[in-house]
Design an enzyme around this catalytic site. Structure first.
Site, PDB file in Angstrom:
ATOM      1  CB  CYS A  12      -0.971   0.014   1.160  1.00 25.46           C
ATOM      2  SG  CYS A  12      -1.788  -1.541   1.457  1.00 25.46           S
ATOM      3  CB  CYS A 265      12.010  -1.278   2.859  1.00 27.61           C
ATOM      4  SG  CYS A 265      11.796  -2.590   1.635  1.00 27.61           S
ATOM      5  CB  SER A 315      11.819  -1.149 -11.349  1.00 26.45           C
ATOM      6  OG  SER A 315      11.850  -2.553 -11.418  1.00 26.45           O
ATOM      7  CG  ASP A 376      14.850  -8.576 -12.707  1.00 24.47           C
ATOM      8  OD1 ASP A 376      14.243  -7.502 -12.499  1.00 24.47           O
ATOM      9  OD2 ASP A 376      14.286  -9.683 -12.630  1.00 24.47           O
ATOM     10  CG  ASP A 377      13.993  -4.998  -9.713  1.00 24.23           C
ATOM     11  OD1 ASP A 377      13.678  -6.014  -9.096  1.00 24.23           O
ATOM     12  OD2 ASP A 377      13.259  -4.442 -10.551  1.00 24.23           O
ATOM     13  CB  CYS A 413       9.863  -9.112   3.897  1.00 21.42           C
ATOM     14  SG  CYS A 413       9.419  -7.461   4.475  1.00 21.42           S
ATOM     15  CB  CYS A 474      15.648  -3.026   6.159  1.00 23.25           C
ATOM     16  SG  CYS A 474      15.062  -4.601   6.798  1.00 23.25           S
ATOM     17  CB  CYS A 477      14.820  -9.812   2.537  1.00 22.11           C
ATOM     18  SG  CYS A 477      15.110  -8.239   1.748  1.00 22.11           S
TER      19      CYS A 477
HETATM   20  S1  SF4 Z   1      13.240  -7.451   5.033  1.00 19.02           S
HETATM   21 FE1  SF4 Z   1      13.759  -6.782   2.928  1.00 19.02          FE
HETATM   22  S2  SF4 Z   1      11.792  -6.368   1.955  1.00 19.02           S
HETATM   23 FE2  SF4 Z   1      11.439  -6.413   4.169  1.00 19.02          FE
HETATM   24  S3  SF4 Z   1      11.656  -4.304   4.863  1.00 19.02           S
HETATM   25 FE3  SF4 Z   1      13.664  -5.251   5.100  1.00 19.02          FE
HETATM   26  S4  SF4 Z   1      14.700  -4.784   3.153  1.00 19.02           S
HETATM   27 FE4  SF4 Z   1      12.520  -4.438   2.815  1.00 19.02          FE
END
Ligand code: SF4
Length: 506
Positions: A12, A265, A315, A376-377, A413, A474, A477
């Site tokens: 969102c 993120c 992207s 690719d990203d 995530c 972050c 992941c």
């Molecule tokens: S775990 Fe990965 S996808 Fe989730 S908020 Fe952190 S960086 Fe973003």
């Protein structure tokens, strides 16, 4: 993008607009049109549903919500469907993985109450990582009941509880209480039927929220592009854990939560956000372009005359252009995406192939005989990417070299991107672990699975360099290191399940 756009859903986008002077009717008349425009700018963050919540002090029904499933263009396809004027508006574009088509899940939400300060409406972007614990607490300690199984209902009750606990029924107190309870990545905009507004962002700044001020309005949005599109200048980030309130034409900032560290993120920069947006002063477009440049510096291409860079639309375009420019080789659109095919949930391989055929067309005229550098990203599950590589081969590509503008996605995530298990990801199957932490990934093995001549990922540090300024991202992941306790706890459970599945007891 091939992968995430089809297989991963971001939860969102939110917007808010506040008329600073309720007597300023001209501004009040502009708010509805502006708010719809802002939702259009956040359409990429959620295409399942859209909604707006209007506050008008002159009306007996102070708050009215207009929302439905569908794109912004179908939900708000006629100006006469919504009020012609408002003092405040909140909005939301939705994507979700549960309650997919239920109108009851569409935001903004509203909780009515005869006392105006307790009657509120809110919109929320992200995910609450400790939702089960909060639900249990609300039921056992406060006797709340739940109709749905979603974060938004839990958040609604937490906000209602925060308002009740506040001596003055203040929204700032409600958000302060919410921040003390919630673990996750989120941004929240809330208004009450007294005409007060407040917004906040999780304590680590995992999900973005930006704001801007001019002489007539206050504006808030998940991304700068929405504020930019209606003429706001000097757009700033709400700081992690900061609460911003707008009351009686004044804006106030409250920074009374302890802020452990920032952790935006990384996928916001790599894929999700509009390339024209920026976070913390970092342009998303420049970030992607820099990542292509950094990746190119690792290359040593022998036959540049036969090399061709192809971005997976859309992207990866900025990174691909920059990658090609740095190496002095051409970049062309050898894969054309049909932008009018909606997202679908696909479970079996036949459906997936059909969807890839529907969404992507590879041009043999461009790719035949060429050494393709496919940009690719990110790679999450990899199924769509495999399909595209197959199509490139089928169209006559001589070789395919895959370049990924982020590190391997090795962990789930819990902050708003729908990849909740380890086993659904491709990289963990080729990673080695120290304890529960993935420490290296065998890219050669992954390249074999994709049937490509070579595969390179950008490292986490190289990605951070792409920001050209100190930026804390972050690492959940990409390293299995989560910024919040519930993230860490949820990861332990997820990786344990993965180990059990991967290494069954004999
Ligand atoms: S775990 Fe990965 S996808 Fe989730 S908020 Fe952190 S960086 Fe973003």
């Amino acid at each position: 993008m091939s992968d995430i756009a089809n297989e991963c859903f971001h939860e969102c986008g939110v917007i808010a607009l506040i008329n600073r002077d309720p007597d300023d009717q001209d501004t009040g008349n502009l708010l509805p049109e502006y708010s719809v425009n802002m939702l259009y700018q956040l359409q990429h963050r959620g295409q399942l549903a859209a909604g707006l919540s209007f506050f008008n002090n002159a009306l007996a029904t102070k708050i009215k919500i207009f929302k439905n499933n569908g794109l912004v263009s179908s939900v708000f396809n006629s100006a006469d469907k919504i009020p012609s004027s408002a003092d405040m508006i909140l909005g939301h574009t939705r994507y979700a993985t549960s309650g997919v088509n239920q109108i009851d899940f569409v935001q903004p939400y509203e909780m009515r109450h005869p006392i105006l300060s307790n009657w509120f409406s809110f919109a929320f972007n992200g995910n609450i990582a400790n939702a089960p614990e909060l639900k249990k607490m609300l039921m056992e300690q406060y006797g709340y009941s739940f109709i749905y199984d979603n974060d938004t209902e839990i958040l609604m009750h937490i906000l209602a509880l925060g308002i009740q606990k506040s001596a003055t029924y203040s929204l700032v107190d409600a958000l302060t209480f919410a921040l003390s309870q919630l673990d996750g990545g989120f941004s929240i905009v809330i208004m009450n039927a007294k005409g007060e507004f407040a917004a906040t962002r999780d304590k680590h700044g995992i999900r973005p929220l930006t704001y801007a001020i001019n002489s007539h309005m206050f504006g808030f949005s998940s991304e700068t592009i929405a504020l930019d599109s209606i003429g706001f200048g000097s757009i700033k980030d709400v700081q992690p854990g900061e609460i911003v309130s707008c009351i009686n034409g004044e804006i106030h900032f409250y920074n009374h939560t302890e802020i452990p560290s920032k952790s935006l993120c990384l996928l916001e920069l790599v894929y999700f956000s509009n390339a024209a947006s920026s976070f913390d002063g970092v342009s998303v477009y420049c970030f992607r372009s820099n990542s292509g440049h950094i990746m190119a510096q690792k290359e040593d291409i022998e036959d540049k005359n036969n090399a061709l860079v192809i971005p997976i639309p859309d992207s990866s375009k900025a990174a691909a252009d920059s990658f090609a420019y740095t190496l002095g080789i051409p970049c062309m659109e050898g894969i054309i995406r049909n932008r009018y095919v909606g997202r679908t949930f696909i479970n079996d391989s036949k459906d997936r192939k059909d969807t890839i055929d529907l969404k992507f067309k590879v041009l043999p005229e461009i790719v035949a005989g060429k050494d393709i550098y496919l940009i690719d990203d990110s790679i999450v599950r990899g199924s769509t990417l495999k399909g595209l590589i197959y199509k490139l081969r089928d169209a006559g590509a001589k070789s395919v070299h895959l370049r990924i503008m982020s590190p391997p996605i090795v962990a789930p995530c819990f902050y708003g991107i729908n990849m909740p298990t380890v086993s659904e990801l491709i990289a963990p199957n080729y990673s080695t672990y120290e304890g529960d932490k993935p420490v290296s990934t065998d890219t050669n093995a992954i390249s074999k699975e994709f049937s490509v001549e070579s595969l390179r990922y950008l490292t986490f540090d190289e990605m951070v360099q792409s920001a050209e300024k100190e930026m804390i991202l972050c690492q959940g992941c990409t390293k299995g290191i989560y910024p919040t306790p519930s993230g860490t706890q949820n990861y332990k459970i997820a990786v344990d399940k993965f180990f059990k599945k991967k290494r069954p007891k004999t």
